[in-house]
Design an enzyme around this catalytic site. Structure first.
Site, PDB file in Angstrom:
ATOM      1  N   SER A   1      -7.418  14.551 -37.035  1.00  0.00           N
ATOM      2  CA  SER A   1      -6.376  13.029 -36.549  1.00  0.00           C
ATOM      3  C   SER A   1      -6.256  11.997 -37.944  1.00  0.00           C
ATOM      4  O   SER A   1      -5.361  11.273 -37.709  1.00  0.00           O
ATOM      5  CB  SER A   1      -7.256  12.374 -35.734  1.00  0.00           C
ATOM      6  OG  SER A   1      -8.641  12.071 -35.826  1.00  0.00           O
TER       7      SER A   1
ATOM      8  N   HIS B   1      -4.062  16.726 -31.044  1.00  0.00           N
ATOM      9  CA  HIS B   1      -2.932  16.506 -31.903  1.00  0.00           C
ATOM     10  C   HIS B   1      -2.413  17.712 -32.223  1.00  0.00           C
ATOM     11  O   HIS B   1      -1.559  17.977 -32.928  1.00  0.00           O
ATOM     12  CB  HIS B   1      -3.382  15.821 -33.391  1.00  0.00           C
ATOM     13  CG  HIS B   1      -4.083  14.421 -33.186  1.00  0.00           C
ATOM     14  ND1 HIS B   1      -3.154  13.217 -32.942  1.00  0.00           N
ATOM     15  CD2 HIS B   1      -5.286  14.038 -33.141  1.00  0.00           C
ATOM     16  CE1 HIS B   1      -3.934  12.252 -32.744  1.00  0.00           C
ATOM     17  NE2 HIS B   1      -5.349  12.835 -33.201  1.00  0.00           N
TER      18      HIS B   1
ATOM     19  N   LYS C   1      -1.567  11.726 -25.469  1.00  0.00           N
ATOM     20  CA  LYS C   1      -0.783  11.829 -26.817  1.00  0.00           C
ATOM     21  C   LYS C   1       0.479  12.403 -26.340  1.00  0.00           C
ATOM     22  O   LYS C   1       1.362  11.677 -25.886  1.00  0.00           O
ATOM     23  CB  LYS C   1      -1.683  12.507 -27.657  1.00  0.00           C
ATOM     24  CG  LYS C   1      -2.894  11.509 -28.249  1.00  0.00           C
ATOM     25  CD  LYS C   1      -3.843  12.085 -29.362  1.00  0.00           C
ATOM     26  CE  LYS C   1      -4.809  11.014 -29.650  1.00  0.00           C
ATOM     27  NZ  LYS C   1      -6.350  11.177 -29.523  1.00  0.00           N
TER      28      LYS C   1
END
Ligand SMILES: *Cc1c(COP(=O)(O)O)cnc(C)c1O
Length: 402
Positions: free
Chosen positions: A191, A219, A250
């Site tokens: 990240s 991610h 996200k």
């Protein structure tokens, strides 16, 4: 308790932080907690009445505000209202939760999935439920705080291997007793640095040393793989990861976390993990939004292609301008600045020119490794990205890093 006058350790800790924040604010170094008042598809936002290009968002595929996802959330509110008033095990489960978990299992090509109300809590509860005293957990040095906290909370022997260094991991695995239970856990995409874990070697090691493998795909879902299914698709290693963890906050424009895996593993977590048993279920709107978002990713593959093109443009363009973007291959792009003050100066200039970017400084990263941590989104247009890179380059020249 009088915080300013007291010499109590807690009061001193509070006072030290308050002083540090006030110092940053007075030096114009505080860029955090900025209220956004409008979100135009996530790539342009309004802050303090001013439109800014957003380079700090995790809405990688630009799904926030997507009409299908908004409608799913609105329909869920109309049908169920806004809360679940209970934990999943008792009265909190809706058909929406079941549907979402089936969608996730399909998306991750797994047998089953379980959801929680935050990604942070998912790591905390899953790691600490799976391993405990007498077991071993092996964690990459740059893993997310929620994994670290889960390892600490578990009571298992906690070993941290060098970042993405499989030789370091192997040495630690070899040192652990062969009859001890072992869990290896890492971010799929890191990240802060944007680099990708060496999954093929990690899988080999887990097989050799009989260890469980857990991947945090916060991610990588929507980012890696031709259809956005993440790290296993990226390497063509379907089924290699035992515990496929991800967030719904996200790429997926909702909130929550999940684990996908074998049916028995999910049954176990559903009945043993404390965040499932003792914390209220996801609200209907958020569950419905997340469910629809996974479907949109599969129905609109152009978003992944555009994200890939934007990522290449951004990384290559920054490199051509002379910046060090470290080892990133993904939409998280560190722009190395060096000293903390340099990162603040570049951020200040970027904000003046209408870019919403954030600095990452020590202690979050080692001293001398301060950086901008920019993210690129599918909803950026090539000319926006060109402008952003030009602004960062002007700032970089002013502070002498390029
Ligand atoms: C953001 C993040 C989390 C936590 O997820 P939330 O849904 O924000 O609680 C966990 N792991 C990684 C790697 C993350 O980046």
């Amino acid at each position: 308790m009088d915080i300013k006058a007291s010499n109590d350790a807690v009061a001193r800790r509070i006072a030290a932080m308050v002083e540090r924040i006030a110092g940053m604010q007075s030096r114009d170094e505080y860029y955090y907690n900025l209220p956004v008042t409008e979100l135009h598809g996530g790539s342009k936002v309004v802050v303090n009445g001013r439109e800014m290009g957003m380079y700090a968002s995790y809405s990688y595929l630009g799904l926030v505000g997507h009409p299908r996802i908004n409608k799913a959330a609105q329909d869920a509110i109309t049908k169920y209202g806004t809360g679940t008033h209970g934990v999943r095990t008792l009265a909190g489960t809706l058909d929406l939760h079941r549907e979402l978990e089936e969608t996730i299992a399909d998306f991750k090509k797994a047998e089953a999935a379980v959801t929680y109300t935050s990604g942070y809590v998912t790591n905390l509860t899953v790691v600490s439920t799976l391993v405990g005293r007498g077991d071993y957990v092996f964690s990459d040095k740059l893993n997310h705080a929620s994994i670290v906290d889960g390892c600490l909370m578990s009571g298992a022997k906690f070993r941290r291997f060098k970042h993405n260094d499989m030789d370091s991991l192997e040495r630690m695995l070899a040192e652990a007793p062969s009859d001890a239970s072992k869990l290896v856990v890492a971010d799929a995409v890191f990240s802060m640095d944007g680099d990708i874990i060496d999954l093929p070697r990690m899988v080999e090691l887990c097989r050799k040393y009989d260890a469980w493998l857990m991947m945090d795909e916060a991610h990588s879902v929507g980012v890696l793989g031709k259809t956005g299914r993440g790290i296993e698709e990226h390497f063509g290693l379907w089924g290699a990861v035992d515990i496929k963890m991800g967030t719904l906050s996200k790429t997926i424009p909702s909130v929550g976390g999940y684990v996908a895996g074998k049916k028995d593993l999910i049954t176990f977590l559903r009945h043993a993990s404390r965040a499932y048993i003792f914390s209220a279920a996801l609200p209907p709107a958020q569950a419905a939004a997340a469910n629809e978002a996974f479907k949109v990713i599969l129905d609109e593959p152009w978003r992944i292609e555009k994200l890939n093109a934007n990522t290449q443009q951004f990384i290559n363009g920054l490199k051509e301008r002379g910046f060090d973007t470290m080892l990133t291959e993904t939409a998280i792009v560190p722009v190395l600045c060096g000293a903390d003050e340099t990162a603040y100066a570049v951020t200040r200039y970027a904000h003046e020119k209408g870019l919403f970017v954030l600095p990452v400084v020590s202690p979050a990263v080692p001293v001398g490794m301060a950086r901008l941590r920019a993210t690129v989104l599918a909803s950026h247009e090539p000319e926006d990205i060109e402008y952003a890179m030009d602004v960062i380059a002007e700032a970089g020249k002013q502070v002498g890093i390029i």
